[in-house]
Design an enzyme around this catalytic site. Sequence first.
Site, mmCIF file in Angstrom:
data_model
loop_
_atom_site.group_PDB
_atom_site.id
_atom_site.type_symbol
_atom_site.label_atom_id
_atom_site.label_comp_id
_atom_site.label_asym_id
_atom_site.label_seq_id
_atom_site.Cartn_x
_atom_site.Cartn_y
_atom_site.Cartn_z
ATOM 1 N N GLY A 1 17.542 35.055 28.992
ATOM 2 C CA GLY A 1 16.630 35.326 27.878
ATOM 3 C C GLY A 1 16.782 36.760 27.407
ATOM 4 O O GLY A 1 17.391 37.597 28.079
ATOM 5 N N HIS B 1 18.431 34.194 2.013
ATOM 6 C CA HIS B 1 19.816 34.318 1.544
ATOM 7 C C HIS B 1 20.423 35.704 1.829
ATOM 8 O O HIS B 1 19.740 36.723 1.798
ATOM 9 C CB HIS B 1 19.888 34.029 0.043
ATOM 10 C CG HIS B 1 19.128 35.024 -0.770
ATOM 11 N ND1 HIS B 1 19.689 36.197 -1.219
ATOM 12 C CD2 HIS B 1 17.831 35.049 -1.179
ATOM 13 C CE1 HIS B 1 18.782 36.888 -1.881
ATOM 14 N NE2 HIS B 1 17.644 36.218 -1.863
ATOM 15 N N HIS C 1 18.164 39.488 18.973
ATOM 16 C CA HIS C 1 17.230 38.375 19.170
ATOM 17 C C HIS C 1 16.246 38.349 18.007
ATOM 18 O O HIS C 1 15.471 39.299 17.837
ATOM 19 C CB HIS C 1 16.489 38.562 20.502
ATOM 20 C CG HIS C 1 15.568 37.433 20.840
ATOM 21 N ND1 HIS C 1 14.771 37.432 21.960
ATOM 22 C CD2 HIS C 1 15.292 36.256 20.220
ATOM 23 C CE1 HIS C 1 14.064 36.322 22.007
ATOM 24 N NE2 HIS C 1 14.365 35.589 20.951
HETATM 25 C C1 LIG Z 1 10.314 32.336 23.522
HETATM 26 C C2 LIG Z 1 9.898 33.775 23.817
HETATM 27 O O1 LIG Z 1 8.943 34.029 24.493
HETATM 28 S S1 LIG Z 1 10.874 35.017 23.163
HETATM 29 C C3 LIG Z 1 9.984 36.528 23.461
HETATM 30 C C4 LIG Z 1 9.467 37.122 22.178
HETATM 31 N N1 LIG Z 1 8.617 38.278 22.498
HETATM 32 C C5 LIG Z 1 8.465 39.303 21.680
HETATM 33 O O2 LIG Z 1 9.007 39.315 20.596
HETATM 34 C C6 LIG Z 1 7.673 40.467 22.207
HETATM 35 C C7 LIG Z 1 7.736 41.683 21.309
HETATM 36 N N2 LIG Z 1 7.209 42.823 22.016
HETATM 37 C C8 LIG Z 1 6.231 43.631 21.540
HETATM 38 O O3 LIG Z 1 5.663 43.402 20.464
HETATM 39 C C9 LIG Z 1 5.911 44.817 22.443
HETATM 40 O O4 LIG Z 1 4.525 45.066 22.334
HETATM 41 C C10 LIG Z 1 6.745 46.082 22.069
HETATM 42 C C11 LIG Z 1 8.176 45.835 22.561
HETATM 43 C C12 LIG Z 1 6.776 46.362 20.596
HETATM 44 C C13 LIG Z 1 6.155 47.352 22.689
HETATM 45 O O5 LIG Z 1 6.277 47.332 24.054
HETATM 46 P P1 LIG Z 1 6.123 48.713 24.895
HETATM 47 O O6 LIG Z 1 7.317 49.570 24.702
HETATM 48 O O7 LIG Z 1 5.799 48.291 26.268
HETATM 49 O O8 LIG Z 1 4.989 49.522 24.169
HETATM 50 P P2 LIG Z 1 3.461 49.641 24.536
HETATM 51 O O9 LIG Z 1 2.920 48.335 24.996
HETATM 52 O O10 LIG Z 1 3.334 50.820 25.441
HETATM 53 O O11 LIG Z 1 2.813 49.980 23.128
HETATM 54 C C14 LIG Z 1 2.919 51.234 22.470
HETATM 55 C C15 LIG Z 1 1.834 51.273 21.397
HETATM 56 O O12 LIG Z 1 2.147 50.304 20.389
HETATM 57 C C16 LIG Z 1 1.084 49.326 20.282
HETATM 58 N N3 LIG Z 1 1.740 48.027 20.109
HETATM 59 C C17 LIG Z 1 2.638 47.425 20.944
HETATM 60 N N4 LIG Z 1 3.086 46.274 20.415
HETATM 61 C C18 LIG Z 1 2.446 46.123 19.241
HETATM 62 C C19 LIG Z 1 2.511 45.110 18.247
HETATM 63 N N5 LIG Z 1 3.336 44.065 18.383
HETATM 64 N N6 LIG Z 1 1.748 45.277 17.130
HETATM 65 C C20 LIG Z 1 0.924 46.372 16.994
HETATM 66 N N7 LIG Z 1 0.834 47.364 17.916
HETATM 67 C C21 LIG Z 1 1.592 47.233 19.034
HETATM 68 C C22 LIG Z 1 0.334 49.399 21.604
HETATM 69 O O13 LIG Z 1 -0.981 48.961 21.444
HETATM 70 C C23 LIG Z 1 0.455 50.885 21.912
HETATM 71 O O14 LIG Z 1 -0.456 51.581 21.093
HETATM 72 P P3 LIG Z 1 -1.220 52.896 21.662
HETATM 73 O O15 LIG Z 1 -0.133 53.873 21.989
HETATM 74 O O16 LIG Z 1 -2.080 53.283 20.520
HETATM 75 O O17 LIG Z 1 -1.948 52.422 22.871
#
Ligand SMILES: CC(=O)SCCNC(=O)CCNC(=O)[C@H](O)C(C)(C)COP(=O)(O)OP(=O)(O)OC[C@H]1O[C@@H](n2cnc3c(N)ncnc32)[C@H](O)[C@@H]1OP(=O)(O)O
Length: 210
Positions: A68, A138, A147
């Site tokens: 993954g 498009h 990903h």
């Molecule tokens: C089939 C499947 O499951 S496939 C998997 C798909 N999964 C995804 O796409 C997950 C995407 N990941 C995210 O959105 C994560 O939150 C990330 C990668 C953006 C951030 O992760 P980290 O680096 O651990 O950052 P962290 O959790 O420390 O957050 C940093 C800041 O951004 C904020 N933040 C994190 N993600 C988000 C988000 N998606 N939207 C808004 N704010 C966010 C946090 O609240 C934090 O704010 P603060 O500093 O004011 O407290």
Amino acid sequence: MSKPVIIIGGGGHSKVLQDILKLINREIIGITEQSYEKEESNGIKIIGNDELIFKYKASEIELVNAIGSIPFTNKRKLIFTKFKENGYSFATIIHPSSIIASDTEFEEGVQIMAGVIVQPGTKVGYNTILNTKSSIDHDCKIGSHTHIAPGVTLSGNVTIEEDVHVGTSACIIQGVTIGRGTTIGAGSVVLKSISKNSKVVGNPAREVRK
Ligand SMILES: CC(=O)SCCNC(=O)CCNC(=O)[C@H](O)C(C)(C)COP(=O)(O)OP(=O)(O)OC[C@H]1O[C@@H](n2cnc3c(N)ncnc32)[C@H](O)[C@@H]1OP(=O)(O)O
């Protein structure tokens, strides 16, 4: 006729790929896992660790990269690169429920999950995942080892460079470029181009500390 496949990895992403492989009637030799405690996963035999693949001739099988892809990890890319360097090929897997424009260009090892829509003029690079129900409009260019997570919407003419993670249900407006190595948080709304190795979240998407 398609070659039989070996699936690398037996976790959640693997389950989804196993389902597609069964739907499209691909012969599955088995699954490899680095630490294999179980004998099978969903009825498919776990045949050993990844090194076992070298017992099969590269010309006789295809591999399925079922590692993954989550932000800030590169195991999936390392697996792809290692076996390519040793002459192996990766199957391109397309769920039959996806709607793909006839001129779409996919490079080797691309994985297209259920409900994906890809509109004309799009290119997708090596080992990239277009995950469940993502919508690619498009003329998008999507780099390798990227990903596009479930439910993402890319408007027209979006460029996504290599090694990018576009988080679940993010939206990117037309004409924007996302630089190499960048992570877009789940649900973000991206209105302007983002430079390489950034981490952006929110609506409108803003940069946060790495
Ligand atoms: C089939 C499947 O499951 S496939 C998997 C798909 N999964 C995804 O796409 C997950 C995407 N990941 C995210 O959105 C994560 O939150 C990330 C990668 C953006 C951030 O992760 P980290 O680096 O651990 O950052 P962290 O959790 O420390 O957050 C940093 C800041 O951004 C904020 N933040 C994190 N993600 C988000 C988000 N998606 N939207 C808004 N704010 C966010 C946090 O609240 C934090 O704010 P603060 O500093 O004011 O407290």
